[in-house]
Motif scaffolding. Structure first.
Motif, PDB file in Angstrom:
ATOM      1  N   LEU A 164       0.840  -1.197   0.000  1.00 48.04           N
ATOM      2  CA  LEU A 164       0.000   0.000   0.000  1.00 48.04           C
ATOM      3  C   LEU A 164       0.878   1.251   0.000  1.00 48.04           C
ATOM      4  CD1 LEU A 164      -2.688  -1.050   2.636  1.00 48.04           C
ATOM      5  CD2 LEU A 164      -2.741  -1.340   0.148  1.00 48.04           C
ATOM      6  N   PRO A 165       0.425   2.320  -0.656  1.00 44.39           N
ATOM      7  CA  PRO A 165       1.227   3.555  -0.715  1.00 44.39           C
ATOM      8  C   PRO A 165       1.212   4.296   0.609  1.00 44.39           C
ATOM      9  CG  PRO A 165      -0.890   3.898  -1.781  1.00 44.39           C
ATOM     10  CD  PRO A 165      -0.826   2.438  -1.438  1.00 44.39           C
ATOM     11  N   HIS A 166       2.110   5.270   0.707  1.00 45.61           N
ATOM     12  CA  HIS A 166       2.179   6.128   1.888  1.00 45.61           C
ATOM     13  C   HIS A 166       0.841   6.812   2.105  1.00 45.61           C
ATOM     14  CE1 HIS A 166       3.766   8.916   4.826  1.00 45.61           C
ATOM     15  NE2 HIS A 166       3.394   9.942   4.082  1.00 45.61           N
ATOM     16  N   ASN A 167       0.383   6.866   3.370  1.00 49.32           N
ATOM     17  CA  ASN A 167      -0.883   7.520   3.709  1.00 49.32           C
ATOM     18  C   ASN A 167      -2.023   6.921   2.879  1.00 49.32           C
ATOM     19  OD1 ASN A 167      -2.539   9.242   5.107  1.00 49.32           O
ATOM     20  ND2 ASN A 167      -1.937  11.090   3.997  1.00 49.32           N
ATOM     21  N   TYR A 168      -2.088   5.586   2.881  1.00 47.21           N
ATOM     22  CA  TYR A 168      -2.968   4.849   1.955  1.00 47.21           C
ATOM     23  C   TYR A 168      -4.454   5.154   2.126  1.00 47.21           C
ATOM     24  CZ  TYR A 168      -3.770   1.793   5.986  1.00 47.21           C
ATOM     25  OH  TYR A 168      -4.097   1.305   7.226  1.00 47.21           O
ATOM     26  N   VAL A 169      -4.885   5.528   3.322  1.00 46.66           N
ATOM     27  CA  VAL A 169      -6.313   5.811   3.517  1.00 46.66           C
ATOM     28  C   VAL A 169      -6.754   6.977   2.639  1.00 46.66           C
ATOM     29  CG1 VAL A 169      -8.075   6.538   5.173  1.00 46.66           C
ATOM     30  CG2 VAL A 169      -6.338   4.873   5.858  1.00 46.66           C
ATOM     31  N   LEU A 170      -5.916   8.023   2.573  1.00 50.31           N
ATOM     32  CA  LEU A 170      -6.253   9.212   1.773  1.00 50.31           C
ATOM     33  C   LEU A 170      -5.837   9.059   0.318  1.00 50.31           C
ATOM     34  CD1 LEU A 170      -5.320  12.083   4.260  1.00 50.31           C
ATOM     35  CD2 LEU A 170      -7.589  11.154   3.750  1.00 50.31           C
ATOM     36  N   THR A 171      -4.663   8.431   0.080  1.00 48.85           N
ATOM     37  CA  THR A 171      -4.130   8.397  -1.288  1.00 48.85           C
ATOM     38  C   THR A 171      -4.658   7.233  -2.110  1.00 48.85           C
ATOM     39  OG1 THR A 171      -2.183   7.120  -0.566  1.00 48.85           O
ATOM     40  CG2 THR A 171      -1.997   9.524  -0.545  1.00 48.85           C
ATOM     41  N   LEU A 172      -5.255   6.224  -1.480  1.00 47.67           N
ATOM     42  CA  LEU A 172      -5.744   5.063  -2.232  1.00 47.67           C
ATOM     43  C   LEU A 172      -7.184   4.712  -1.895  1.00 47.67           C
ATOM     44  CD1 LEU A 172      -5.197   2.604  -4.138  1.00 47.67           C
ATOM     45  CD2 LEU A 172      -4.520   1.341  -2.067  1.00 47.67           C
ATOM     46  N   LEU A 173      -7.460   4.433  -0.637  1.00 45.94           N
ATOM     47  CA  LEU A 173      -8.769   3.908  -0.266  1.00 45.94           C
ATOM     48  C   LEU A 173      -9.896   4.904  -0.493  1.00 45.94           C
ATOM     49  CD1 LEU A 173      -7.937   1.874   2.960  1.00 45.94           C
ATOM     50  CD2 LEU A 173      -7.660   1.263   0.546  1.00 45.94           C
ATOM     51  N   SER A 174      -9.590   6.207  -0.428  1.00 45.12           N
ATOM     52  CA  SER A 174     -10.626   7.227  -0.662  1.00 45.12           C
ATOM     53  C   SER A 174     -11.158   7.177  -2.088  1.00 45.12           C
ATOM     54  CB  SER A 174     -10.061   8.619  -0.356  1.00 45.12           C
ATOM     55  OG  SER A 174      -8.963   8.922  -1.200  1.00 45.12           O
ATOM     56  N   GLU A 175     -10.400   6.548  -3.011  1.00 45.14           N
ATOM     57  CA  GLU A 175     -10.860   6.419  -4.395  1.00 45.14           C
ATOM     58  C   GLU A 175     -11.905   5.322  -4.560  1.00 45.14           C
ATOM     59  OE1 GLU A 175      -7.634   5.809  -7.056  1.00 45.14           O
ATOM     60  OE2 GLU A 175      -6.419   7.444  -6.240  1.00 45.14           O
ATOM     61  N   PHE A 176     -12.126   4.531  -3.497  1.00 52.93           N
ATOM     62  CA  PHE A 176     -13.043   3.397  -3.599  1.00 52.93           C
ATOM     63  C   PHE A 176     -14.104   3.476  -2.501  1.00 52.93           C
ATOM     64  CE2 PHE A 176      -8.965   2.197  -5.380  1.00 52.93           C
ATOM     65  CZ  PHE A 176      -9.319   1.628  -6.595  1.00 52.93           C
ATOM     66  N   PRO A 177     -14.966   4.527  -2.560  1.00 52.26           N
ATOM     67  CA  PRO A 177     -15.997   4.664  -1.517  1.00 52.26           C
ATOM     68  C   PRO A 177     -17.015   3.532  -1.552  1.00 52.26           C
ATOM     69  CG  PRO A 177     -16.376   6.207  -3.318  1.00 52.26           C
ATOM     70  CD  PRO A 177     -15.039   5.601  -3.564  1.00 52.26           C
TER      71      PRO A 177
END
Length: 414
Positions: A164-177
């Motif tokens: 997972l990328p750095h700060n994954y909650v904001l930089t990755l997971l937020s793209e998949f609501p």
């Protein structure tokens, strides 16, 4: 690792019986060191804190950070020593400098060579397909054991291993609501504050298929519950398994396979069938990791939350042909045996390619710095052991360090 006492059934198990209880015999199985898998673990020594510090620096607007500020994050970054000593140990990645401003504090930045590798890593993350793949690995983590929600600090432990990328909650997971939401958990942290968790929005049947089930089903077969699937086993050289234990394992392998995405906590926890489900959960967890390994503490932390208690520990000890516990790099790491041939991954994730470039290049420059610019035969053999071929070796050294190789015998060795 001390010799572990195992308890195994002394009665012959019926292949078609869903076993929930067993009688016991005592058997002892020694932990046997696997030098190849130890090498696979040791190659990544300090790679996790190195990448964490690199990401922290590059997350700053100036792409630099005061050393004193980085020191405040030492525990979170899991640095094995002080920040200054750590950056001095890796001059190919970090550079200490003092800004021109008057009375400016010493800063640290990422070297040009390390930035090249970082950009390649970012290119992998920027791929829409790779980002969805990473998100789906988190989905599967949340579905293990039918959990649906997991504390964020537990997911954080797997961040590096899940790719997972750095700060994954904001930089990755937020793209998949449609997949996730951050939620409050019933438990509290050490400061009596409510713990935050990651929750699955809706169950994904198409993702609730384990790697073991996919392999057993083949290309055209439909998924069926209750298949009698055996786990691949690869006992290390020098491992002597008691005959009674071997017979137990052979019969245990014939028990029905219960998906790690099912909730099977209704089974008697000390039963053979429950142990096979526990092994299935651990097996699938390690398959989700891009390097097919993770620190044992991460597994125990998740197991405690899910309600497995000591069952994870027992399963890891009982099945050394499936899992290997390495004691290298100041911790214990669980490796999925079937994923490796000697010390190399059988199927390498693209992100592992970027990490391999980073770790090999750090290793190369370390050898060059200690050799005064000339690599000896012994150095070349060390590089071969680390996984270099001739072309790979030449190109990595020249691209990373711009240091000429003066040893004329190197080409015949590498």
């Amino acid at each position: 690792m001390p010799t572990a006492a195992l308890t195994y059934s002394s009665t012959k198990l019926l292949p078609l019986r869903l076993t929930t209880t067993r009688t016991f015999i005592n058997a002892k199985v020694k932990w046997v060191r696997d030098p190849y898998l130890d090498t696979a673990v040791e190659k990544e020594k300090n790679l996790n804190p190195l990448l964490s510090l690199k990401n922290l620096i590059l997350s700053q607007p100036s792409k630099t950070i005061p050393i004193s500020t980085a020191a405040a994050h030492k525990d979170r970054l899991r640095l094995p020593t002080t920040v200054r000593k750590f950056i001095q140990k890796y001059p190919s990645v970090f550079k200490e400098f003092r800004p021109i401003k008057k009375l400016a504090l010493p800063h640290v930045k990422v070297t040009h060579q390390a930035l090249i590798v970082h950009n390649e890593e970012a290119r992998v993350f920027e791929s829409a397909a790779r980002r969805r793949e990473a998100a789906e690995r988190v989905v599967k983590l949340l579905m293990i054991g039918g959990a649906r929600r997991v504390p964020l600090h537990v997911v954080d432990g797997f961040q590096f291993d899940l790719g997972l990328p750095h700060n994954y909650v904001l930089t990755l997971l937020s793209e998949f609501p449609e997949y996730f939401q951050v939620c409050g958990m019933d438990c509290k942290d050490s400061n009596c504050c409510q713990t935050l968790g990651l929750e699955l929005i809706s169950w994904r049947d198409e993702l609730a298929v384990s790697a073991t089930e996919r392999r057993a089903m083949g290309v055209n077969s439909e998924r069926r519950r209750g298949l009698r699937i055996a786990f691949p086993m690869d006992l290390p050289r020098g491992f002597d398994l008691d005959k009674r234990v071997k017979n137990w394992v052979d019969e245990w392998q014939k028990l029905p396979y219960i998906s790690p995405y099912e909730d099977a906590f209704h089974l008697a926890p000390d039963g053979d069938q429950a142990e096979k489900w526990t092994v299935a959960v651990l097996h699938e967890l390690l398959h989700l990791m891009v390097s097919k390994k993770t620190e044992i503490a991460n597994l125990y932390r998740l197991g405690d939350y899910l309600g497995f208690g000591k069952r994870f520990k027992k399963a890891l000890v009982h099945h050394p042909g499936i899992f290997y516990i390495s004691n290298k790099i100041r911790t214990q790491t669980v490796v999925l045996r079937e994923a490796y041939r000697k010390n190399f991954l059988v199927e390498k994730h693209p992100l592992m390619g970027c990490l391999a470039i980073m770790q090999k290049s750090v290793f190369v420059l370390s050898l060059i710095l200690h050799s005064g610019g000339a690599l000896s035969t012994l150095h070349c053999k060390s590089l071969i052991a680390a996984g270099f071929t001739g072309t790979d070796f030449q190109e990595s050294v020249l691209k990373w360090s711009n240091v000429r190789l003066f040893n004329h015998g190197m080409e015949s060795i590498c």
